[in-house]
Write a protein that holds these residues in place. Structure first.
Motif, PDB file in Angstrom:
ATOM      1  N   SER A 476      79.797  96.800  13.083  1.00 30.23           N
ATOM      2  CA  SER A 476      79.974  95.534  12.367  1.00 30.23           C
ATOM      3  C   SER A 476      79.722  95.769  10.876  1.00 30.23           C
ATOM      4  O   SER A 476      79.113  96.772  10.489  1.00 30.23           O
ATOM      5  N   GLU A 478      77.652  94.024   9.149  1.00 31.88           N
ATOM      6  CA  GLU A 478      76.193  93.909   8.998  1.00 31.88           C
ATOM      7  C   GLU A 478      75.549  95.283   9.172  1.00 31.88           C
ATOM      8  O   GLU A 478      74.632  95.654   8.438  1.00 31.88           O
ATOM      9  N   GLU A 479      76.048  96.031  10.174  1.00 32.68           N
ATOM     10  CA  GLU A 479      75.468  97.348  10.437  1.00 32.68           C
ATOM     11  C   GLU A 479      75.736  98.311   9.273  1.00 32.68           C
ATOM     12  O   GLU A 479      74.873  99.130   8.935  1.00 32.68           O
ATOM     13  N   TYR A 488      72.458  92.202   3.812  1.00 33.73           N
ATOM     14  CA  TYR A 488      73.830  91.799   4.130  1.00 33.73           C
ATOM     15  C   TYR A 488      74.332  90.773   3.112  1.00 33.73           C
ATOM     16  O   TYR A 488      73.621  89.823   2.782  1.00 33.73           O
ATOM     17  N   PRO A 490      77.248  88.104   2.797  1.00 36.83           N
ATOM     18  CA  PRO A 490      78.373  87.474   3.497  1.00 36.83           C
ATOM     19  C   PRO A 490      79.611  87.378   2.574  1.00 36.83           C
ATOM     20  O   PRO A 490      79.450  87.328   1.350  1.00 36.83           O
TER      21      PRO A 490
END
Ligand code: CTP
Ligand code: MN
Ligand code: MN
Length: 496
Positions: A476, A478-479, A488, A490
């Motif tokens: 992802s 986020e990862e 993170y 957005p």
């Protein structure tokens, strides 16, 4: 010529090189000392000092230089000075590989350690701590890389950021990626501020906002306009470059060549001596439509059309709108999509089938597909994108059916819209999503951060540890941020 102020050139004094300079102990490092404000005598002294300690010091600036060191200059001062000296714009094929532009603090620490110290954020020019001001106020806490900050779509300093972006564009038109980066950085910092900048004094404490950028900020805050920017706006060359680079398929180099050959208007491109690519021919044909921003409503319409086309062939294909619309923009210059599926087999040939089908339905005015490049997908040190991509111009059926029916006979019931369709293998999808969401500056900073701060190479295929020669998987976005040690961010806050 673009109306940049021509600064006074001082005759350069020769640098005294210590004749007994011993051998080089640190062959991976090549220092260049900027004479501006340092003076020839001090430069000569520092050169001998470094050479005695086993450092290689270049007398002239060249591509071999790894560490540019200067005293009492801003980032843009240094770049402009080097560009004037060499007579060439500073280029970096891989922007992550460009030389470190450093304050004298890196040099003095390295000399006292007897070896090159690792480059820290505080050594880099334009960053508080390496610059004049020692005042720590709220503004000084702005993080140096755009990927370490949140940058919303709407902000409080658009008058200044627009001016800086025009200067950045002019630098790009002159072929100077590095000065373009400097202006983009300053604009991006101002976009991330929680409030309107009140004084030029406040800007002094901001990262990347020194020197030339600070003068621009001050002028706008005091006079309401920046004269250099106003001059650019009415400069014929700038206007032409803007017009020509606005054509689909035309980059800075082509525009510059055409300008030199006398091209001033789109009509001038009808000259049979000018060879046009298929992209460019389509771009000129649909120029007026393509200049009109694509609305979110139109983007959703395109999404329905391509989803319908792709799902005819693979019903569970995953389709994501990326680019500016994913960052919350209400309009854009095109619509970007990523296409993926857990099974590689399902992805094989699906783009071509869907594109052919849409073409047969009269939905496409133009398309050009780039096949997946195995070489680029595997080349870990490049940021070039090797995904299978279709660059298309859609004939988007008009949403306003009433207007179509009432339109004059022969009037279009469609309008031309640029669309990018990108196919990515499932395991590369998080990287492609991150890479295609933008903004361009956010991406550029993310790659620079990865490289300079983490020694990792990031592109839209993966994240690589080039020392261990291995890739680091992620499932992802986020990862990926977590792997890079970043909070993170957005998509709506990636409008750097
Ligand atoms: N991109 C890319 N490779 C390309 C073209 C674009 O990786 N060959 C990336 C860019 O880095 C950017 C994103 O795709 O992050 C979107 O590019 P683009 O459509 O040019 O810009 P947007 O941010 O979507 O702006 P706009 O709304 O004007 O289209
Ligand atoms: Mn886009
Ligand atoms: Mn695009």
């Amino acid at each position: 010529m673009l109306p940049f102020p021509i600064k006074r050139r001082r005759k350069e004094a020769a640098v005294a090189i210590d004749p007994g300079a011993p051998h080089v102990v640190f062959p991976d490092i090549c220092i260049f000392l900027v004479e501006r404000r340092m003076g020839a005598a001090r430069r000569g002294f520092l050169t001998s000092l470094a050479q005695r300690k086993g450092f290689s010091v270049a007398q002239e600036y060249s591509g071999a230089v790894t560490h540019v060191v200067s005293e009492q200059n801003s980032f843009t001062d240094v770049l402009s000075w080097i560009e004037r000296k060499t007579g060439k714009p500073m280029q970096s094929a891989e922007d992550q590989m460009s030389p470190h532009i450093l304050d004298i603090s890196w040099f003095t620490e390295s000399m006292s350690s007897g070896k090159p110290v690792p480059v820290e954020a505080t050594h880099r020019l334009g960053i508080l701590g390496s610059q004049v001001s020692k005042d720590k106020d709220a503004l000084s806490t702005v993080a140096p890389y755009a990927c370490q900050r949140r940058t919303p779509l709407t902000h409080h300093n658009s008058e200044i950021t627009e001016a800086l972006e025009i200067l950045g564009k002019a630098a790009a038109f002159q072929g100077s990626e590095v000065r373009n980066l400097a202006f983009s950085r300053a604009a991006s910092v101002l976009k991330s501020l929680p409030s309107k900048l009140q004084s030029a004094e406040e800007a002094r404490n901001l990262v990347w906002c020194g020197g030339h950028c600070q003068a621009v900020i001050q002028e706008i805050l005091e006079d309401g306009v920046c004269h250099e920017v106003e001059a650019l706006k009415i400069c014929e060359q700038y206007q032409c470059m803007e017009l020509l680079t606005g054509i689909f398929g035309v980059g800075v180099r082509t525009a510059e060549r055409w300008y030199k050959d006398g091209v001033r208007k789109l009509r001038d491109l009808e000259n049979p001596n000018i060879k046009l690519t298929a992209d460019q021919r389509a771009g000129i044909e649909h120029y007026t439509d393509l200049k009109q921003p694509v609305t979110l409503q139109e983007a959703r319409h395109v999404e329905r059309l391509i989803t319908d086309a792709l799902h005819r062939f693979v019903p569970d294909l995953e389709i994501t709108m990326t680019g500016g619309f994913r960052r919350g923009k209400q309009q854009g210059h095109d619509v970007d999509f990523l296409i993926t599926h857990p099974s590689e087999e399902s992805l094989n040939g699906v783009l071509k089938k869907a594109v052919d089908w849409m073409d047969s339905q009269g939905l496409l005015l133009y398309h050009h597909t780039k096949v997946r490049s195995r070489v680029l997908a595997q080349r870990r040190s490049t940021h070039m994108d090797g995904h299978e991509t279709c660059y298309a111009i859609f004939a988007l059926p008009s949403l306003d059916s009433m207007r179509c029916e009432a339109g004059a006979p022969g009037a279009h019931t469609w309008r031309a819209v640029r669309v990018d369709l990108v196919v990515t293998p499932y395991e590369e999808y998080p990287f492609a999503l991150l890479g295609w969401t933008g903004s361009k500056h956010f991406e550029r900073e993310l790659r620079r951060y990865s490289w300079h701060e983490k020694n990792l190479s990031l592109n839209s295929h993966g994240l690589y540890d080039t020392q261990k020669n291995c890739s680091i998987p992620a499932t992802s976005e986020e990862e990926i941020f977590a792997l890079l040690g970043l909070d993170y961010v957005p998509p709506p806050y990636r409008n750097a």
